[in-house]
Design an enzyme around this catalytic site. Structure first.
Site, short mmCIF file in Angstrom:
data_model
loop_
_atom_site.label_atom_id
_atom_site.label_comp_id
_atom_site.label_asym_id
_atom_site.label_seq_id
_atom_site.Cartn_x
_atom_site.Cartn_y
_atom_site.Cartn_z
N HIS A 1 36.89 41.12 48.16
CA HIS A 1 36.58 41.53 46.79
C HIS A 1 37.85 41.41 45.93
O HIS A 1 38.92 41.83 46.35
CB HIS A 1 36.08 42.97 46.79
N HIS B 1 43.10 41.11 36.90
CA HIS B 1 42.41 42.37 37.18
C HIS B 1 43.19 43.47 36.48
O HIS B 1 43.98 44.18 37.08
CB HIS B 1 42.31 42.64 38.68
#
Length: 312
Positions: free
Chosen positions: A28, A103
């Site tokens: 992930h 991110h």
């Protein structure tokens, strides 16, 4: 278990099972290991985070970093741990024309990472990877075109086009055609590009919870509803919201969510099976824990496959 070459070593019967019915470990937010304290705020960061970083600089970045990093291992280390699915979140940067991992903070350029994956595949001819181009930030139509061209240039004939019948795509079939990469591109700009698989062929339902009591029923429900002509990404992850982070500000994703998730998910995974109505791609944070226990658990599920997948 030889994690580096686990696909190569699968029983030939299993290698003839459609890829969408194999049990495949993935990571992930795969490339967040490239983010560090010197990284700039990225377009996907929430507005209040961008403001705080502007005001307080590296002090705030240290806190953001703790909740932005989901993997410690490099892409080659992940490949050696048996990871065969990569979750890619990308952003453009005002300073140049490159594409970057993102991110909340910017990571490395994607082209170097893709070359690293291609080198692994060149050395391991019977292994395949699934590249999921999941999110795009700050992209124009021209940026999408440039990124898709880049992927095609790097992987060339290794890219597996989407066939009329997705069930024909097996490891043996891909080996015979020298295909090693399934590239999912979750943007309408890839509609006419035969090298890329559309989003609808690989659903990736998001649990969006910090509760393991909610996570497991969600994952089970997704499996019970899966389609026979599509893959499925099972997200074994807990996702902290702003309130959760505020309550655990001096902690990190690795020390809070990841251990709780692991304790709940591994026993659940051991009870699963691949095949029809079973798991396919399974992703997690920090896949390197306990010497690759996550990958070993997911890969071992393939032992449950019968001689033909439709008997599972």
């Amino acid at each position: 278990m030889n994690l580096k070459n686990w696909m190569t070593n699968l029983n030939e019967n299993v290698r003839n099972v459609p890829v969408i019915f194999l049990s495949i470990p993935g990571s992930h937010d795969s490339m967040t290991y490239t983010i560090n304290e010197s990284s700039k705020s990225a377009p996907d960061a929430q507005l209040f985070v961008k403001i705080l970083v502007k005001i307080f600089g590296n002090i705030v970045k240290r806190f953001v970093l703790r909740w932005s990093i989901t993997q410690n291992s490099t892409v080659t280390e992940q490949l050696n741990f048996g990871i065969r699915y990569f979750d890619l979140r990308l952003a453009t940067n005002d300073t140049d024309s490159n594409f970057y991992i993102t991110h909340a903070l910017f990571g490395a350029q994607i082209d170097n990472i893709l070359v690293e994956i291609n080198n692994f595949l060149t050395e391991n001819k019977e292994e395949i990877v699934i590249l999921d181009f999941q999110h795009f930030y700050g992209f124009t139509a021209d940026d999408h075109l440039r990124l898709m061209n880049l992927v095609e240039i790097i992987f060339c004939e290794k890219l597996c086009p989407l066939p009329w019948d997705i069930n024909t795509v097996t490891l043996s079939w891909m080996r015979d055609k020298s295909y090693q990469v399934i590239a999912i591109y979750r943007n309408i700009s890839a509609e006419q590009r035969t090298s890329f698989w559309p989003s609808l062929r690989y659903p990736t339902p998001w649990p969006h919870t910090t509760s393991v009591e909610e996570l497991i029923p969600f994952l089970q429900s997704c499996l019970s509803k899966r389609y026979q002509n599509k893959g499925l990404v099972t997200q074994c992850v807990l996702t902290p919201d702003n309130l959760f982070v505020a309550k655990h500000i001096f902690s990190s994703l690795k020390s809070t969510c990841a251990p709780d998730c692991r304790r709940a998910v591994l026993p659940w995974l051991n009870m699963q099976h691949p095949g029809i109505n079973g798991v396919n791609v399974v992703i997690a944070d920090f896949i390197d824990f306990n010497d690759g226990e996550f990958s070993k658990t997911v890969i071992a599920l393939n032992d449950k496959l019968s001689t033909t997948y439709n008997k599972v």
